[in-house]
Write an enzyme that holds these catalytic residues in place. Sequence first.
Site, PDB file in Angstrom:
ATOM      1  CG  PHE A  36      -4.902  -0.434   5.506  1.00 19.58           C
ATOM      2  CD1 PHE A  36      -3.807  -1.116   5.001  1.00 19.58           C
ATOM      3  CD2 PHE A  36      -6.096  -1.117   5.673  1.00 19.58           C
ATOM      4  CE1 PHE A  36      -3.897  -2.453   4.667  1.00 19.58           C
ATOM      5  CE2 PHE A  36      -6.198  -2.457   5.349  1.00 19.58           C
ATOM      6  CZ  PHE A  36      -5.102  -3.131   4.841  1.00 19.58           C
ATOM      7  N   GLY A  37      -6.940   1.105   3.352  1.00 25.08           N
ATOM      8  CA  GLY A  37      -8.328   0.787   3.046  1.00 25.08           C
ATOM      9  C   GLY A  37      -8.856   1.346   1.749  1.00 25.08           C
ATOM     10  N   GLY A  38      -8.070   2.131   1.038  1.00 21.60           N
ATOM     11  CA  GLY A  38      -8.481   2.582  -0.284  1.00 21.60           C
ATOM     12  C   GLY A  38      -9.335   3.834  -0.288  1.00 21.60           C
ATOM     13  CB  THR A  39     -10.627   5.720  -3.220  1.00 19.20           C
ATOM     14  OG1 THR A  39      -9.345   5.910  -3.811  1.00 19.20           O
ATOM     15  CG2 THR A  39     -11.481   6.957  -3.476  1.00 19.20           C
ATOM     16  CB  CYS A  40     -14.611   3.022  -1.096  1.00 21.90           C
ATOM     17  SG  CYS A  40     -16.269   2.808  -0.405  1.00 21.90           S
ATOM     18  CD  GLU A  50      -2.556   1.606   0.097  1.00 21.48           C
ATOM     19  OE1 GLU A  50      -2.258   2.640  -0.537  1.00 21.48           O
ATOM     20  OE2 GLU A  50      -3.453   0.801  -0.256  1.00 21.48           O
ATOM     21  CG  HIS A  76     -51.519   2.458  -2.786  1.00 18.82           C
ATOM     22  ND1 HIS A  76     -51.254   3.438  -3.711  1.00 18.82           N
ATOM     23  CD2 HIS A  76     -52.525   2.931  -1.999  1.00 18.82           C
ATOM     24  CE1 HIS A  76     -52.077   4.452  -3.523  1.00 18.82           C
ATOM     25  NE2 HIS A  76     -52.861   4.169  -2.486  1.00 18.82           N
TER      26      HIS A  76
END
Length: 459
Positions: free
Chosen positions: A36-40, A31, A441
């Site tokens: 840690f853990g990326g963009t998201c 990494e 409904h």
Amino acid sequence: MDHYDLVILGSGSGNSLVTPDLDGRRVALVEASPVFGGTCLNVGCIPTKMYVYAADVADTTRSAPRYGVSGRVDGVDWPAIRDRIFGRIDPISAGGRAYRETGPNTTLVSGHARFVGPRTLDVALRDGGTAHITGDQVVVATGSRVTVPDVILASGVPFETSDTVMRVPALPASMAILGGGYVAAEFAHVFSALGVRVTVVARGPQLLRHLDGEISRRFTQVAREQWDVRTDTGVTAAHSTPGGVRLTLTDGSDLDVETLLVATGRRPNSDDLGVEAAGLRLHDDGRIVVDEYGRTGVEGVWALGDVVAAEQLKHVANAQARTIAHNLAHPGDLLPFLAAPVPSAVFTHPQIASVGRTQDELDAAGERYTVKVQAYGDTAYGWAMEDTTGVCKVLADPATGAILGAHLMGPQASVIIQPAIQAMSTGQSVRDIVRTQYWIHPALPEVLENALLGLELDD
């Protein structure tokens, strides 16, 4: 030189490749980012939607009087909003790093990796030095990063991106957002709802031009009622001022703001990977070429996520990671990437969701279709909400009843669209979906049901 059974580049969706099926194998997870853990997790989907929820609460409160309810927003505690979000996210990120540092059969390598040969990498370590590693299998899951126009970079003015703007110490009084895509639309909603005077500067004639043309036009009209929207406009120069930044626009005007947010797109993280040394091929836009199984064409090298996919979406990356995780563990029983239609949503105001083909695409292809646009306000719950802008647009093949596309703009669009996604993914026709189940409904999904019922199909 350390050798591993598997080397993974990227701790976003790549982190999920370390499954129990790989117990007993030696894995390196590389990494480059300090988080840690990326963009998201850190700067994308999750924190932005937590901000969007706060913005939605503010907007709902301001609109309360139209329903006979007294409500107002007396102020916004930006540090409290920010700290609620990152007080949850940062420990998750840190916990993920700690687990990979101490967990079984996995070595975390903190640094930037470059191929120096097939399945051979040099890693410039963040704490100095270089690690040399090889792997029987290598998975590239390096994601994407923000792009910044040259005119802004060359000017030297201070600016924010989606990576940084969520952690600013205080709300600015005014903000210019460069870009007309989903990142720009979401942050325009967030900061405007929280009290910032927002100006959106977009080069194109409409916002969210990747969407169905009618939805894009409708959204641009609604956006103009909320923010100062400058379409068909670019930036020719930028200068620092005592109060922030001055942008000179292509129409000759100057725009003075306290904060500049650049939201002009993202690019795959493939340009500094040493792809030539690895033998990897790239598309013209920088994405790594892979086959339907995630293989790059170089023996033992796979790729997934934003560095591969045309759709830079976390649910796409996660699905690809599940596929490659299976393929790594079961080389004699390879599974292909999911071939179902890819849905997307824009968490702006109003919310937007889309799946399948647009009317513009069908017209360009000369294909026959039937279309129905159903207003939210013409359904019972939409009427209760006093909605005046929401629509659900569905396109179908009149001969077979197959749903070709669904495009929604309005409250909870990302939820309401799911039955259409399921129908398109499982081969259900319009008749199947509207005639074989009850629709509650007066719940809001009736807007989709009524759109489907309004399609003119061949008998």
